[in-house]
Structure formats: structure tokens, C-alpha cells
Design an enzyme around this catalytic site. Structure first.
Site, PDB file in Angstrom:
ATOM      1  N   SER A 101       0.823  -1.207   0.000  1.00 26.97           N
ATOM      2  CA  SER A 101       0.000   0.000   0.000  1.00 26.97           C
ATOM      3  C   SER A 101       0.855   1.255   0.000  1.00 26.97           C
ATOM      4  CB  SER A 101      -0.965   0.002   1.180  1.00 26.97           C
ATOM      5  OG  SER A 101      -0.353  -0.445   2.341  1.00 26.97           O
ATOM      6  N   HIS A 121      -3.358  -3.169  -5.880  1.00 25.26           N
ATOM      7  CA  HIS A 121      -3.624  -2.671  -4.531  1.00 25.26           C
ATOM      8  C   HIS A 121      -5.106  -2.835  -4.208  1.00 25.26           C
ATOM      9  CE1 HIS A 121      -3.712   0.902  -1.522  1.00 25.26           C
ATOM     10  NE2 HIS A 121      -3.469  -0.241  -0.905  1.00 25.26           N
ATOM     11  N   GLU A 138      -6.619  -0.497  -7.120  1.00 29.46           N
ATOM     12  CA  GLU A 138      -5.665   0.399  -7.778  1.00 29.46           C
ATOM     13  C   GLU A 138      -4.650  -0.480  -8.506  1.00 29.46           C
ATOM     14  OE1 GLU A 138      -5.333   4.606  -5.321  1.00 29.46           O
ATOM     15  OE2 GLU A 138      -4.139   2.954  -4.583  1.00 29.46           O
TER      16      GLU A 138
HETATM   17  P1  NAI Z   1      -0.941  -9.253   7.797  1.00 33.54           P
HETATM   18  O1  NAI Z   1       0.097  -8.996   8.810  1.00 33.54           O
HETATM   19  O2  NAI Z   1      -2.343  -9.459   8.225  1.00 33.54           O
HETATM   20  O3  NAI Z   1      -0.539 -10.539   6.932  1.00 33.54           O
HETATM   21  C1  NAI Z   1       0.730 -10.758   6.412  1.00 33.54           C
HETATM   22  C2  NAI Z   1       0.867 -12.261   6.253  1.00 33.54           C
HETATM   23  O4  NAI Z   1       2.032 -12.532   5.459  1.00 33.54           O
HETATM   24  C3  NAI Z   1       1.057 -13.012   7.573  1.00 33.54           C
HETATM   25  O5  NAI Z   1       0.063 -14.005   7.667  1.00 33.54           O
HETATM   26  C4  NAI Z   1       2.445 -13.601   7.463  1.00 33.54           C
HETATM   27  O6  NAI Z   1       2.547 -14.890   8.063  1.00 33.54           O
HETATM   28  C5  NAI Z   1       2.648 -13.690   5.971  1.00 33.54           C
HETATM   29  N1  NAI Z   1       4.046 -13.645   5.558  1.00 33.54           N
HETATM   30  C6  NAI Z   1       5.031 -12.841   6.009  1.00 33.54           C
HETATM   31  N2  NAI Z   1       6.178 -13.097   5.370  1.00 33.54           N
HETATM   32  C7  NAI Z   1       5.916 -14.067   4.482  1.00 33.54           C
HETATM   33  C8  NAI Z   1       6.692 -14.764   3.525  1.00 33.54           C
HETATM   34  N3  NAI Z   1       7.976 -14.489   3.360  1.00 33.54           N
HETATM   35  N4  NAI Z   1       6.105 -15.717   2.773  1.00 33.54           N
HETATM   36  C9  NAI Z   1       4.800 -15.994   2.940  1.00 33.54           C
HETATM   37  N5  NAI Z   1       4.018 -15.375   3.844  1.00 33.54           N
HETATM   38  C10 NAI Z   1       4.559 -14.427   4.599  1.00 33.54           C
HETATM   39  O7  NAI Z   1      -0.831  -8.067   6.740  1.00 33.54           O
HETATM   40  P2  NAI Z   1      -1.941  -7.461   5.807  1.00 33.54           P
HETATM   41  O8  NAI Z   1      -2.695  -6.419   6.513  1.00 33.54           O
HETATM   42  O9  NAI Z   1      -2.671  -8.578   5.162  1.00 33.54           O
HETATM   43  O10 NAI Z   1      -1.052  -6.704   4.705  1.00 33.54           O
HETATM   44  C11 NAI Z   1      -0.364  -7.400   3.693  1.00 33.54           C
HETATM   45  C12 NAI Z   1       0.053  -6.426   2.618  1.00 33.54           C
HETATM   46  O11 NAI Z   1      -1.115  -5.790   2.106  1.00 33.54           O
HETATM   47  C13 NAI Z   1       0.961  -5.311   3.091  1.00 33.54           C
HETATM   48  O12 NAI Z   1       1.852  -5.007   2.045  1.00 33.54           O
HETATM   49  C14 NAI Z   1       0.008  -4.149   3.319  1.00 33.54           C
HETATM   50  O13 NAI Z   1       0.600  -2.893   3.178  1.00 33.54           O
HETATM   51  C15 NAI Z   1      -0.964  -4.376   2.195  1.00 33.54           C
HETATM   52  N6  NAI Z   1      -2.289  -3.804   2.386  1.00 33.54           N
HETATM   53  C16 NAI Z   1      -2.930  -3.879   3.602  1.00 33.54           C
HETATM   54  C17 NAI Z   1      -4.189  -3.335   3.747  1.00 33.54           C
HETATM   55  C18 NAI Z   1      -4.908  -3.452   5.046  1.00 33.54           C
HETATM   56  O14 NAI Z   1      -5.918  -2.734   5.222  1.00 33.54           O
HETATM   57  N7  NAI Z   1      -4.500  -4.304   5.961  1.00 33.54           N
HETATM   58  C19 NAI Z   1      -4.866  -2.654   2.630  1.00 33.54           C
HETATM   59  C20 NAI Z   1      -4.139  -2.716   1.387  1.00 33.54           C
HETATM   60  C21 NAI Z   1      -2.890  -3.234   1.299  1.00 33.54           C
END
Ligand code: NAI
Ligand code: 3HC
Length: 710
Positions: A409, A430, A442
Site C-alpha cells: 500500500s 492494490h 488500484e
Molecule cells: P498481515 O500482517 O495481516 O498478513 C501478512 C501475512 O504474510 C502473515 O500471515 C504472514 O505470516 C505472511 N508472511 C510474512 N512473510 C511471508 C513470507 N515471506 N512468505 C509468505 N508469507 C509471509 O498483513 P496485511 O494487513 O494482510 O497486509 C499485507 C500487505 O497488504 C501489506 O503489504 C500491506 O501494506 C498491504 N495492504 C494492507 C491493507 C490493510 O488494510 N491491511 C490494505 C491494502 C494493502
């Protein structure tokens, strides 16, 4: 006769075919052609029945929306429908695809209606700030009753053919070719000696609809207080219950004219075309075709990863979900199941559909399993080092031609692309949270993203039923970059004397789905804190930041997840209550900045937040981060709860007048400092008396002529 409407003779049956691609909208030549065709059929002594069909994929999708706001051109649609209904020759409308708005009204003017089993019919005018203006509000209640008519006219949602049959809107369903079915049905009318059967001559079924109407009125007033059209839709249906057809039609016409003149109609029609325009990439070379996407994969099964995987399952695309270890994977798969189970409990998904969709989601922990994926979307922690690790692995295992996407993001997509040896295959996708619900996507175009990959990303958006909008690389892309300005101003208002309740209340009254503080409590205050930390490090030191959010974070008040943030929440209840710990923080924040707390008026609150959006939007436009002002509107309407009846932030600014917006931005610049540096584009357009939308049209024109120059 106009080429848009053809008349053919099949023995005693006149076949009238409308052919006005893409959706057979009722533009003036079509209306005129219809009049001429029905008159010619009526005048021909050998014609004993008329069949009306449409060429292409669909029956008539409605009036031609482009004509709204233009001087009216005869014949009007109500005249066409009356002419059809009053004809002495029985007619049958043959519906395939969708019969919407004026399209359904033409069908209701015909004496009989048949629909292909997969067709849909509806009166969605309310979504454009209108009401059905060619007799729909008078004829539909006569066929389907007041309750169903209110449902369709005030709600605006189309219904399927089977339901239309049940509701007496159509007489019969068919499968296969519309012309064949239509001719056969007309022949049956002839064989059975059936003549015209005019909907307008029926009376509205049921005697006491006053209660239904009053209840709907109360519901609309409560749920959508700012909207102009829904109450007029109800008034028009109410007229049908007590007036003869001619008077009811006259009342409908008056109410339609009121809606047509309403600024909300202009804004909603803008939103309609803006959404369609957003799907187009201006500089895409002709002949660029999207790559086929048969299988997908998602890396990271957290909040976003699970939601994204479900989007693919919902679209019937097999998807692999990769997590770091078996335990994390099982948690992610469980979350996927729970999300669907909640839909099953709500009754919006069947158990069988849940199992079918879950069967498309395959959990894996080994990157080797991704070798055959056509598209991989990374949704791991927002940390460049972790993204690097993931993209290097993907580069090593994914097949040539696979698209490697990131859901980041805020991180630099160009840097992410550079972790691979195929930056042309890297794109940002996104999604917005919850990814399986929010319509906005996006599509982030990196420096090296190829046209084919971009086209594929847009096609994926469409397949996932998202509204995909192309954006360029910058911190926060379009939506979050603007939101940062908006949220910051909301915070400054707290220091000047407002409470979260006042700020949220003013913006909700303006029409925002949620106020900024309720949103922050929902997403978690720690997210904003991380962004502020990054911004502080890169932005000029003289820019002051608001401090209330940091105070809440320091006290562990992170929003709903901790039960307290700007508001307090009772366990298991999302109703925002007063957080008594906040008042001293507000006082302290004001004191620290030397501000005397004052009562702020609603208009000031709204302008402060919205003009911050607009000013940043103008910067984004000039930098080319968004293709068009209307794309920014689409982003705000679909991702940030901006009210559609105001058209989006850029349209809203245009409608206020950019000179007025600039005058306020300058005042705020003088009073509040450099955050309010007016955008050069805003200054230029205000000086020239132009709007964002005029600027956008002129730019598109000049780009087109540059491209077509030898
Ligand atoms: P989250 O912390 O809920 O989930 C991340 C997941 O990735 C975890 O389950 C973790 O175990 C896994 N993970 C970490 N390293 C890994 C790897 N090397 N290989 C495989 N899995 C791995 O995070 P969230 O909120 O889902 O965010 C994920 C991405 O989405 C980030 O880049 C964030 O900026 C983006 N994003 C988040 C939004 C939100 O509202 N939470 C909205 C739009 C984008
Ligand atoms: N008038 C003019 N253009 C229309 C149109 C209409 N009623 N409906 C669709 N279009 C155009 C779109 O702008 C688009 O043009 P583009 O290719 O140049 O961008 C093209 O047709 C295809 O539209 P979509 O991309 O939306 O195609 P889909 O296949 O996804 O959807 C649809 C087709 C379901 C018909 C959808 O376009 C739709 O919902 N259209 C609007 C229907 C509507 O609101 N009708 C009521 C009109 S108001 C009215 O009838 C007033 C009357 O009561 C007097």
C-alpha cells in the site's frame, strides 16, 4: 427509416429490430426509428402482430444517458411508449440480456413480454438520480403491485427473468434465439386470436397501499437522508395508486423533470461514465491483448491475502495460498472458511457454493508449487526486506510470462520490480480491505510494467468484479496519498477545538459513509502511526504534525481492536461511545500548540477536510499519477465511501467552482502553513475559469492528436 431500427415482414408478423450497439440505448434516432416502425406496421393491413427484438447481446439498456442535460429532441420516450401501447396491432417485446430503465418501459408499453431465462429486467434510474420517466412508475405497479414496484424503482436493483415471470412482469420465458422465440410467440397470439392487452388499462392490484408507501418513505428518509431521487420515486408510485394513467404519467413527468434538474443527477451520471472511463488506458497501443489467467497464487495469508484469495475463488479461478509454515497456513485457511461461513449464516451464500469455492483455494508452503501460476499476488508484511525475499524467490520459481504483483500500500513498486529479472512483468494490485468486499482495485503501473501486463491487470480487475483504476508510483498511490492529507486535517481540527464526534458528524452529514475517526478506529491507529513516522522522516522539518493520534497510541488506545481509540467500544459492539480519556489529550494537544479551543462550524470542518483532498488531487493529476480527474473520483467513490451523489472530490470541486476552492485553499495556506501550498494546477485552472474535467478533456484531445500525428 433510421438504420438503428429495421422493420422486416414475416408473413402477418412485423419484426422490428433495434440495432444500436453496444447496449441499444434509446438515443433520438432509435426513438424516431421505433415510432416510424410501429406506425408503418400499424398502417400495413397485412400485419396482424408485431415482434420487437434487439440485435447484439442485450435488449435496450435504457435511455441514452449521454442525452441527459442536453436540449430534448422529439420524439420523447413517453411519446414512443404511448404510441406502442395505443397501437391496435398486438405487440410482443422479446427480452434477452438486460431490459433496463427506458428499455423495460418500452417493453411495458408492448402488449406482451417474453424473456430469455438468463435475462434481467430493472428500473435502475434511481442510481442515476432519476426516476423512470417513460411510464415505468405507472405501469410497473399495475403489473407487479405496489410493493414489488417500490422495491424495483426505489432500490434500483434488477431482477432475474424467473422472478419477473412470478411478478407478472413478463408472460413467458424462453431459451435460445430471441427472433425465433419472438416470432413463435406472435404466431401463437394470432392463432389464439389475442389482441392488444394494454398495461395502462389495468388498475393497480391491492387496495390499501398507503401503509406500504409510508413505511418505504420512512425507511428512505432514515437510510439515505441526503438523496433527492428516492423520495420522488415513491411519490410517483404513490400517484399510480390514486390517479388514472394519463394523470399519473403527467405527475411522473413533473417529478422526473425535478430529478433531471437536480445537481445530484449530474453527479451520479458523472460517476456512471467515470467508472466506465476508468477501465480504459489512454496510451495502450492498439492490438495489445491481455494474457490468459487460468490459475493464480497469493503469498501471505493475513488480512489481505485471504481476502484476495477469496476474490479469485469467487470468480471461479483456482488459487494457491502460500504461508511461511503449516501453522500459519492452517490459520489462513480457517479464516477463509470462517469468512464464507459468515456469508452462509447471513443467507447470502449456500453451503454448497461455499464448499465449491473453498475447493478452489489450495494451501501451500513451498514456492515450488507456484511454478505453474499465471499470476502471483504478494501480500506479506509491509517491509521492503520481506518483499525482496519474496520477489527473488518468485523470480526463481515462476514460469516465464507469469505476472508478479504486489499488494503493497505504500512501498516503491519500482524497487520491488527491480528485485526480479523481469520488471516488465511486475505490477501493483492494490486491493482495499476487506479485499473480498471492497470494489476498488488500484492497478499500480511501474516504470517498466509492460502494456500487456497492464492490460492483463485491468482484465483481472473486471473478472474479479472490481473497479480497476490505473495509478502511478508514489507514496500512497492516489487513494492513500490523498487520504493522508484529509486525515491530517481532521486531526488538526481536534487541536483547534472539535471532538471526533463533531468531525465525523459533519462529514457524515456531507455524505461520507464513515467519519475519519471511526475509520481510523476500525483500521487501527498503529497503521497511521507507522505512516506518520515515515512521513516525518522524509518531509520538510517545518511541517508540523498533529499529535492526538500519537497520544492515543502511547496510551495503547489503538481503536476497535483494543476496545478504545478516538471512541470507546463495549465488548462485541461496534457502536462508538465517548472515550473519557480523550478530552484531556485534546486539551493537552491544543495547549502544546498554543491554541485556544473553539467551537468549529460544520462547513469549516467539511471544507478543511475536503479541500485538502482536492488540493492533493490536483497535484496528483499534474504529476500524471492519475490518468484523469474522473479516475480520482472513481477511487474515492469506490474505496473511501465518498457520496456518489456528489460525484467524487474532483467533480465536487468543479461543481463549486475552482476559483472558490482556491480562495479557501489560499486562506488556509496563510493560516495553517505549508501543508496548504496551493497546487499549481488548481491555481492555473482557477485563473483560467476552467474545471478539472475541461482540463482532462483538453489533455486527452491533445494526446490523441499527438499520437495520430505522422
Ligand atoms: P498481515 O500482517 O495481516 O498478513 C501478512 C501475512 O504474510 C502473515 O500471515 C504472514 O505470516 C505472511 N508472511 C510474512 N512473510 C511471508 C513470507 N515471506 N512468505 C509468505 N508469507 C509471509 O498483513 P496485511 O494487513 O494482510 O497486509 C499485507 C500487505 O497488504 C501489506 O503489504 C500491506 O501494506 C498491504 N495492504 C494492507 C491493507 C490493510 O488494510 N491491511 C490494505 C491494502 C494493502
Ligand atoms: N446510455 C448510453 N450509454 C450507455 C448506457 C446508456 N443507458 N448504458 C451503457 N452505456 C455505454 C457505457 O457507457 C459503455 O460505453 P463505453 O464502452 O464507451 O465505455 C458501454 O455502453 C458498455 O457499458 P458497460 O461497460 O457498463 O457494459 P456492461 O456489459 O458491463 O453493462 C449494462 C451493461 C448492464 C447495460 C450497464 O451499462 C448499465 O447498467 N447501463 C445503465 C443502465 C441504466 O441505468 N439505464 C437507465 C437509464 S435512465 C432511463 O432509462 C431514463 C428513462 O426512465 C426515461
Amino acid at each position: 427509416m433510421a438504420e438503428f431500427v429495421r422493420l422486416q415482414r414475416h408473413g402477418a408478423i412485423a419484426l422490428i429490430v433495434i440495432d444500436n450497439p453496444p447496449v441499444n440505448a434509446l438515443s433520438q434516432p432509435v426513438r424516431q426509428g421505433l415510432c416510424q416502425a410501429f406506425q408503418a406496421a400499424e398502417a400495413d393491413p397485412e400485419v396482424r402482430a408485431v415482434t420487437l427484438v434487439c440485435a447484439g447481446n442485450t435488449f435496450i439498456a435504457g435511455a441514452d444517458i449521454k442525452e441527459f442535460g442536453q436540449p430534448p429532441q422529439a420524439p420523447s420516450l413517453p411519446e414512443v411508449v404511448s404510441l406502442i401501447e395505443n397501437s391496435q396491432t398486438p405487440s410482443v417485446a422479446v427480452i434477452h440480456g438486460t431490459a433496463l430503465g427506458g428499455g423495460l418501459e418500452v417493453a411495458l408499453g408492448c402488449h406482451y413480454r417474453i424473456a430469455r431465462a438468463d435475462a434481467r429486467v430493472g428500473l435502475p434510474e434511481v442510481k442515476l438520480g432519476l426516476l423512470p420517466g417513460a411510464g415505468g412508475t405507472q405501469r410497473l405497479p399495475r403489473l407487479a403491485g405496489v410493493e414489488q414496484a417500490l422495491e424495483m424503482i426505489v432500490g434500483g436493483q434488477p431482477i432475474g427473468a424467473a422472478e419477473a415471470l412470478e411478478q407478472h412482469i413478463v408472460d413467458q420465458l424462453f431459451e435460445g434465439d430471441p427472433v425465433e422465440a419472438g416470432l413463435a410467440y406472435a404466431q401463437r397470439l394470432l392463432d389464439e386470436g389475442r389482441g392488444p392487452r394494454r398495461t395502462g388499462e389495468l388498475s393497480v392490484p391491492g387496495t390499501d397501499s398507503a401503509e406500504l408507501i409510508a413505511a418505504r418513505h420512512a425507511e428512505v428518509a432514515r437510510r439515505t437522508p441526503g438523496l433527492f431521487a428516492p423520495l420522488r420515486c415513491i411519490a410517483a408510485v404513490e400517484a399510480a395508486t390514486r390517479l388514472p394513467l394519463a394523470e399519473g404519467l403527467a405527475r411522473e413527468r413533473e417529478l422526473f423533470a425535478e430529478c433531471l434538474d437536480s445537481p445530484q443527477r449530474g453527479a451520479l451520471v458523472h460517476a456512471f461514465f467515470a467508472e466506465r472511463q476508468a477501465g480504459k488506458i489512454d496510451d495502450l497501443a492498439p492490438g495489445v491483448e491481455p494474457r490468459p489467467i487460468r490459475t493464480a497464487a497469493v503469498i501471505g495469508g493475513g488480512t489481505m491475502g485471504v481476502g484476495i484469495a477469496l476474490c479469485f475463488a469467487n470468480a471461479g479461478v483456482p488459487v494457491k495460498l502460500l504461508e511461511i509454515n503449516e501453522e500459519a497456513l492452517q490459520r489462513a485457511l480457517q479464516r477463509a472458511r470462517e469468512t464464507y461461513a459468515a456469508s452462509v449464516r447471513r443467507g447470502s451464500l449456500s453451503e454448497q457454493a461455499m464448499e465449491q469455492r473453498l475447493a478452489l483455494v489450495k494451501g501451500v508452503t513451498d514456492y515450488a508449487a507456484l511454478a505453474d501460476a499465471d499470476l502471483v499476488i504478494e501480500a506479506v508484511f509491509e517491509d521492503m526486506a520481506v518483499k525482496q525475499q519474496v520477489f527473488e524467490r518468485l523470480d526463481a520459481v515462476c514460469k516465464p510470462g507469469a505476472i508478479l504483483a504486489s499488494n503493497t500500500s505504500s512501498l516503491d513498486l519500482n524497487q520491488i520490480a527491480a528485485f526480479t529479472r523481469r520488471p516488465e512483468d511486475v505490477v501493483g494490485l492494490h486491493f482495499f480491505s476487506p479485499a473480498n468486499v471492497m470494489r476498488l482495485l488500484e492497478v499500480v503501473r511501474g516504470e517498466k510494467t509492460s502494456q500487456e501486463v497492464l492490460a492483463t491487470a485491468m482484465a483481472i480487475g473486471k473478472r474479479l468484479k472490481k473497479v480497476a483504476v490505473v495509478v502511478g508510483v508514489c507514496d500512497g498511490f492516489v487513494g492513500n496519498r490523498m487520504l493522508f492529507q484529509y486525515g491530517r486535517e481532521a486531526e488538526f481540527l481536534l487541536e483547534e477545538g472539535a471532538t471526533p464526534q463533531q468531525v465525523d458528524g459533519a462529514l457524515r452529514t456531507f455524505g461520507m459513509a464513515m467519519g475519519p475517526f471511526a475509520v481510523r478506529d476500525l483500521s487501527g491507529l498503529d497503521i497511521g502511526q507507522a505512516i506518520r513516522k515515515r512521513q516525518r522522516a522524509i518531509l520538510p522539518a517545518q511541517l508540523e504534525f498533529p499529535t492526538v493520534a500519537d497520544r492515543l497510541c502511547a496510551a495503547g488506545m489503538l481503536g476497535q481492536k483494543t476496545g478504545v481509540g478516538y471512541y470507546r467500544y463495549e465488548p462485541g459492539n461496534r457502536t462508538p461511545l465517548d472515550n473519557p480519556a480523550l478530552a484531556p489529550m485534546l486539551e493537552a494537544a491544543s495547549r502544546e500548540k498554543g491554541l485556544e479551543r473553539k467551537t468549529l462550524d460544520e462547513r469549516y470542518i467539511v471544507e478543511r477536510c475536503l479541500f485538502a483532498l482536492v488540493n492533493e488531487g490536483a497535484k496528483i493529476l499534474e504529476e500524471g499519477i492519475a490518468q484523469r480527474a474522473s479516475d480520482i473520483d472513481v477511487i474515492y467513490l469506490n474505496g473511501y465511501g465518498f457520496p456518489a451523489f456528489r460525484g467524487g472530490p474532483m467533480y465536487y470541486a468543479d461543481s463549486l467552482g475552482l476559483d472558490k476552492v482556491l480562495a479557501r485553499v489560499r486562506e488556509l495556506h496563510a493560516r495553517c502553513g505549508d501543508w496548504w501550498q496551493p497546487a499549481p494546477l488548481l491555481e492555473r485552472l482557477a485563473a483560467e475559469g476552467r474545471t478539472f474535467s475541461q482540463w482532462q478533456a483538453a489533455r486527452l484531445q491533445s494526446e490523441r492528436s499527438t499520437r495520430s500525428a505522422p
